[in-house]
Design a protein around this motif. Sequence first.
Motif, short mmCIF file in Angstrom:
data_model
loop_
_atom_site.label_atom_id
_atom_site.label_comp_id
_atom_site.label_asym_id
_atom_site.label_seq_id
_atom_site.Cartn_x
_atom_site.Cartn_y
_atom_site.Cartn_z
N ARG A 43 0.66 -1.01 0.03
CA ARG A 43 -0.02 0.01 0.07
C ARG A 43 1.01 1.42 0.00
O ARG A 43 1.86 1.35 0.97
CB ARG A 43 -0.91 0.11 1.10
N GLN A 45 0.82 5.48 -0.28
CA GLN A 45 0.18 6.91 -0.05
C GLN A 45 0.94 7.70 -0.48
O GLN A 45 2.17 8.18 0.13
CB GLN A 45 -0.52 7.08 1.54
N TRP A 47 1.25 12.02 -1.06
CA TRP A 47 0.55 13.34 -0.78
C TRP A 47 1.20 14.41 -1.39
O TRP A 47 2.52 14.52 -0.98
CB TRP A 47 0.13 13.36 0.65
N GLU A 187 -2.01 -1.37 -3.67
CA GLU A 187 -2.97 -0.20 -3.66
C GLU A 187 -2.15 1.28 -3.46
O GLU A 187 -1.29 1.52 -3.09
CB GLU A 187 -3.76 -0.38 -2.19
N ASP A 189 -3.03 5.25 -3.32
CA ASP A 189 -3.76 6.24 -2.68
C ASP A 189 -3.09 7.78 -3.13
O ASP A 189 -2.09 8.14 -2.34
CB ASP A 189 -4.08 6.23 -1.17
N ARG A 191 -3.19 11.91 -3.38
CA ARG A 191 -3.78 13.14 -3.16
C ARG A 191 -2.98 14.16 -3.34
O ARG A 191 -1.76 14.29 -2.93
CB ARG A 191 -4.18 13.06 -1.70
N THR A 196 -8.71 14.13 -3.52
CA THR A 196 -8.15 12.61 -4.07
C THR A 196 -8.06 12.65 -5.56
O THR A 196 -8.98 12.92 -5.97
CB THR A 196 -8.99 11.54 -3.27
N HIS A 198 -6.56 9.84 -7.13
CA HIS A 198 -6.78 8.46 -7.58
C HIS A 198 -6.72 7.51 -6.25
O HIS A 198 -5.97 7.82 -5.32
CB HIS A 198 -5.79 7.89 -8.40
N LEU A 199 -7.55 6.88 -6.22
CA LEU A 199 -7.68 5.81 -5.28
C LEU A 199 -7.71 4.30 -5.96
O LEU A 199 -8.90 4.16 -6.59
CB LEU A 199 -8.92 5.83 -4.43
N ALA A 201 -7.42 0.33 -5.82
CA ALA A 201 -7.27 -0.68 -4.69
C ALA A 201 -6.54 -1.89 -5.32
O ALA A 201 -6.61 -1.88 -6.49
CB ALA A 201 -8.82 -1.07 -4.30
N GLN A 212 -9.91 2.45 -13.05
CA GLN A 212 -9.85 3.32 -11.89
C GLN A 212 -8.91 4.53 -11.96
O GLN A 212 -9.02 5.44 -11.51
CB GLN A 212 -9.45 2.56 -10.22
#
Length: 592
Positions: A43, A45, A47, A187, A189, A191, A196, A198-199, A201, A212
Amino acid sequence: MSNRIKPLTAFVANQIAAGEVVERPASVIKELIENSLDAGARRIQVWVEQGGVKRVRVADDGAGIDADDLALALSPHATSKIATADDLDGVASLGFRGEALASIASVAKVSLASRTDDAASGWRIQSNGAGEPVVEPIAHPRGTTVEVSDLFYNTPARRKFLKSERTELAHVDDIATRLALGRLDVEFDIRSGGTTLHLAAAGADGLRRVAQLLGDGFAEAAVPIDEAYGGLRLHGWVGLPTHSRAHADQQFFYVNGRSVKDRIVGHAVKQAYRDVLFHGRHPVFVLYLELDARQVDVNVHPTKYEVRFRDARGVRDFVFGTLNRALRDLRPQSGGVGATTAQATGARYDAPVARTIGLPLDAPTEPFDLLRREALVQRQARSHVDEAHPPYVPTGSTPPLGYAVGQLHDVYILAQNESGLVVVDMHAAHERITYEKMKAARARNESIRQQRLLIPVTIDVSRADAELADEKREWLASLGIEIDRAGPTRLVVRAIPALLGTSDAANLLGDVLADLAEGGASDRIRHSEDDVLATMACHGSIRAHRKLTIAEMNALLREMEVTENAGQCNHGRPTYVVQSMTDLDQRFLRGR
Ligand code: ADP
Ligand code: MG
């Protein structure tokens, strides 16, 4: 300056290296995400703040970095991914040069927090250019968080090269999407500020995941590919020719999981699409090539966007062959220009809304000649003529596309020519004619003739779009669109191209600005001009569901005959099909 030689300090050497890998916030994102992927993250993330210029943060749940190694991670030529020169032959990780973090730390402030599985707590190192970096304990889950702020704070010359926040964010979005598409099992995420982007999964089936990131449009037009041969495997999806784009912005190619822009592969794909795509359009694809890591050298360029194949020719032939076959296999669903066989036309008309996939691969380049003569010759050569039902005999000289006999559901023009029945998609044909006319005018270096609006149309747009329109005011005027800025986010349209008749000016300008925003850099203006013309043509053309008089229909047919590329609309779809008398006779079993 003395001419004695001195070694550069590590910091300066790093800044020089940074010149190659750190161009903008998006390049920082690329290096950080690649490190997360190399660490086995499930995963990730991402930002960013202010397009990433102010701050970029990437957090993962990967293996983490040992507290004792934190300082090393920031120093040049320190890596956990290779150890010997032999390891270079067959690199399986995305990184291996050990210079990204050191380079980034030399041109920005970096905070690196991490925790491994067996550590009692997390640790953080912060480097801001002043003094030795400090390492201190901090609460952190398993994995790593890297924060990079104030990019180029100490190199103002390079900071000047950064573009607007909006542009930098577009680059960030592009690179993050590219990396996320490369690893559908992880995954993502992504931002920006509070938004957001793109998200995506993990675990969703491949194509859903792609949708997605790229939108449903691609998923609907995607043809799955999976082929293996001689140690090579190519899988993924290619877009139908009808789903082509004005820009080559949705082309994703991965070699062993690494996003690359390879000329050899690019050429092979282009070749495979050559006959099914209208000139100037670009296919959409997401393709993964897998091969033995020793068959490809990734150490060609610091950004690693290029690779070198041991057997470049073999790779090219394999990619071309696979795609070429895949695109050909789509044929049974197709019909189109020059398609005169019963199956092809049948397939096109069976469904209420015919689903076509572009031009058949063997479409003649000169459809008119074929229409005019071929069927005739064929018919005259036939000996078993049924006396009771003499075949249709053409008289006089009919123009290639014949004369209109009527309109079908206000969508198609039906015409009769020497060979038989001609069915024309009104909108597609008109669009093509308008486009070619405008292009011809531009090729003669003429401005496109304007038509002043009786009542100027005011439209509200984003500030960025208003500025873009302002900046391109003169150029737009040469294309027949006259606008004025009427406020920070307001434009007034005073004239539109005369060819476009009574188009909806607000809608037209909106689409033109979208084209410009996409391809707007001034060196690409030529390229985007064609897109803008195509967009305008689409707007100005007769919409389906409009009643035409027979005279209007005939006028359209005559214009098609003298228009270049009239066999297809600007989106690569056919503009007309022909059902020859031979085909019709066969359908009715005449002459048997
Ligand atoms: P490279 O990726 O080429 O090895 P970098 O400068 O990008 O060089 O990173 C240096 C080292 O820091 C890596 O080899 C790796 O051991 C460690 N590292 C960097 N980012 C991460 C991360 N997100 N998770 C675990 N280890 C990391
Ligand atoms: Mg790296």
